[in-house]
Motif scaffolding. Sequence first.
Motif, PDB file in Angstrom:
ATOM      1  N   PRO A 297       0.892  -1.231  -0.089  1.00 20.05           N
ATOM      2  CA  PRO A 297       0.077  -0.043  -0.223  1.00 20.05           C
ATOM      3  C   PRO A 297       0.917   1.296  -0.048  1.00 20.05           C
ATOM      4  O   PRO A 297       1.973   1.202   0.517  1.00 20.05           O
ATOM      5  N   SER A 298       0.321   2.310  -0.441  1.00 24.17           N
ATOM      6  CA  SER A 298       1.284   3.587  -0.417  1.00 24.17           C
ATOM      7  C   SER A 298       1.451   4.152   0.659  1.00 24.17           C
ATOM      8  O   SER A 298       2.445   4.765   1.236  1.00 24.17           O
ATOM      9  N   SER A 299       0.431   3.806   1.582  1.00 22.73           N
ATOM     10  CA  SER A 299       0.792   4.231   3.235  1.00 22.73           C
ATOM     11  C   SER A 299       1.892   3.592   3.818  1.00 22.73           C
ATOM     12  O   SER A 299       2.625   4.345   4.492  1.00 22.73           O
ATOM     13  N   PHE A 300       2.098   2.407   3.429  1.00 17.89           N
ATOM     14  CA  PHE A 300       3.181   1.555   3.876  1.00 17.89           C
ATOM     15  C   PHE A 300       4.438   2.220   3.229  1.00 17.89           C
ATOM     16  O   PHE A 300       5.427   2.280   3.972  1.00 17.89           O
TER      17      PHE A 300
ATOM     18  N   SER B 233       8.828  -6.519  -2.204  1.00 20.21           N
ATOM     19  CA  SER B 233       8.366  -5.011  -2.658  1.00 20.21           C
ATOM     20  C   SER B 233       9.031  -4.134  -1.288  1.00 20.21           C
ATOM     21  O   SER B 233       9.306  -2.958  -1.521  1.00 20.21           O
ATOM     22  N   ALA B 234       8.778  -4.796  -0.119  1.00 20.23           N
ATOM     23  CA  ALA B 234       9.169  -3.951   1.151  1.00 20.23           C
ATOM     24  C   ALA B 234      10.824  -3.978   1.099  1.00 20.23           C
ATOM     25  O   ALA B 234      11.342  -2.872   1.135  1.00 20.23           O
ATOM     26  N   LEU B 235      11.645  -4.835   0.689  1.00 17.14           N
ATOM     27  CA  LEU B 235      13.127  -4.576   0.580  1.00 17.14           C
ATOM     28  C   LEU B 235      13.521  -3.681  -0.613  1.00 17.14           C
ATOM     29  O   LEU B 235      14.517  -3.327  -0.099  1.00 17.14           O
ATOM     30  N   SER B 236      12.797  -3.593  -1.492  1.00 19.64           N
ATOM     31  CA  SER B 236      13.100  -2.633  -2.498  1.00 19.64           C
ATOM     32  C   SER B 236      13.185  -1.343  -2.120  1.00 19.64           C
ATOM     33  O   SER B 236      13.497  -0.321  -2.672  1.00 19.64           O
ATOM     34  N   LEU B 237      12.517  -0.701  -0.831  1.00 16.11           N
ATOM     35  CA  LEU B 237      12.420   0.412  -0.271  1.00 16.11           C
ATOM     36  C   LEU B 237      13.586   0.743   0.558  1.00 16.11           C
ATOM     37  O   LEU B 237      13.682   1.922   0.848  1.00 16.11           O
ATOM     38  N   PHE B 238      14.106  -0.285   0.849  1.00 18.51           N
ATOM     39  CA  PHE B 238      15.456  -0.114   1.612  1.00 18.51           C
ATOM     40  C   PHE B 238      16.744   0.279   1.000  1.00 18.51           C
ATOM     41  O   PHE B 238      16.880  -0.112  -0.262  1.00 18.51           O
ATOM     42  N   ASP B 239      17.728   1.018   1.603  1.00 17.71           N
ATOM     43  CA  ASP B 239      19.204   1.188   0.992  1.00 17.71           C
ATOM     44  C   ASP B 239      19.908   0.185   1.420  1.00 17.71           C
ATOM     45  O   ASP B 239      21.080  -0.122   0.727  1.00 17.71           O
ATOM     46  N   ALA B 240      19.732  -0.307   2.471  1.00 22.28           N
ATOM     47  CA  ALA B 240      20.505  -1.463   3.105  1.00 22.28           C
ATOM     48  C   ALA B 240      19.656  -2.509   3.964  1.00 22.28           C
ATOM     49  O   ALA B 240      18.838  -1.930   4.445  1.00 22.28           O
TER      50      ALA B 240
END
Length: 219
Positions: free
Chosen positions: A27-30, A109-116
């Motif tokens: 979700p975009s909120s996440f 999808s979650a991991l892709s939002l992190f830098d490390a």
Amino acid sequence: MAGQSDNFVWVPNGVLVGEVSSPDPLPSSFQDEIKKWKFVVGYTGAIGKVNAINVLVEAADLIKESHPDIGFVAIGEGEQKKHLMSRVADANMSNFTFLAPVAKSQVQSALSLFDALYLGWLDDDLYDFGIGANKIPEYLYSQRPVIHSYSGGCDPIEASGAGVTIPAEDARKLAKAIVDLYEMTPEERLSLGEKGRAYALENYDFDKLSLKISELIRS
């Protein structure tokens, strides 16, 4: 006894490439909750004692003033979560957020939002002969550099060249490793992530692991 190792083959946890290559969206909120900082260190999975999330919280506390644009996100549930959330609140740590678990199909999808990515363990001889958590292939496939807080044997992060390993349960060295990654160029971090992806495809693809088992049965 001599020769016994010839009768043993280790087959690790793996990934279904078709599944991780086409993850379900978040979700975009996440997403908004994660991307509040310039640089985000993330964790997904159980939040228990053995996962050493307390060490990540300590490292975040050490750099909250010197590097306010580095954020930390832990996604998951576990017996340590409530205690650690209280620890973060008591220390006024606006740089650390805990989020609810996501479906397995959304992990990439979650991991892709992190830098490390953070992967931690206890400083215990239980790990002298290695580890086999299912998040290892998922992390490596994500193409993100991994910070591994680990003092055991057979380190897959070191073997893959996908990040940096520091001693388990050492918050100061963990904080330094995080800052070191933060100070790298995006290209340098991508190079680490690419090594992880290549290693995952070579060593953790379930199709290849299944073929390996099949060949062993026939031999």
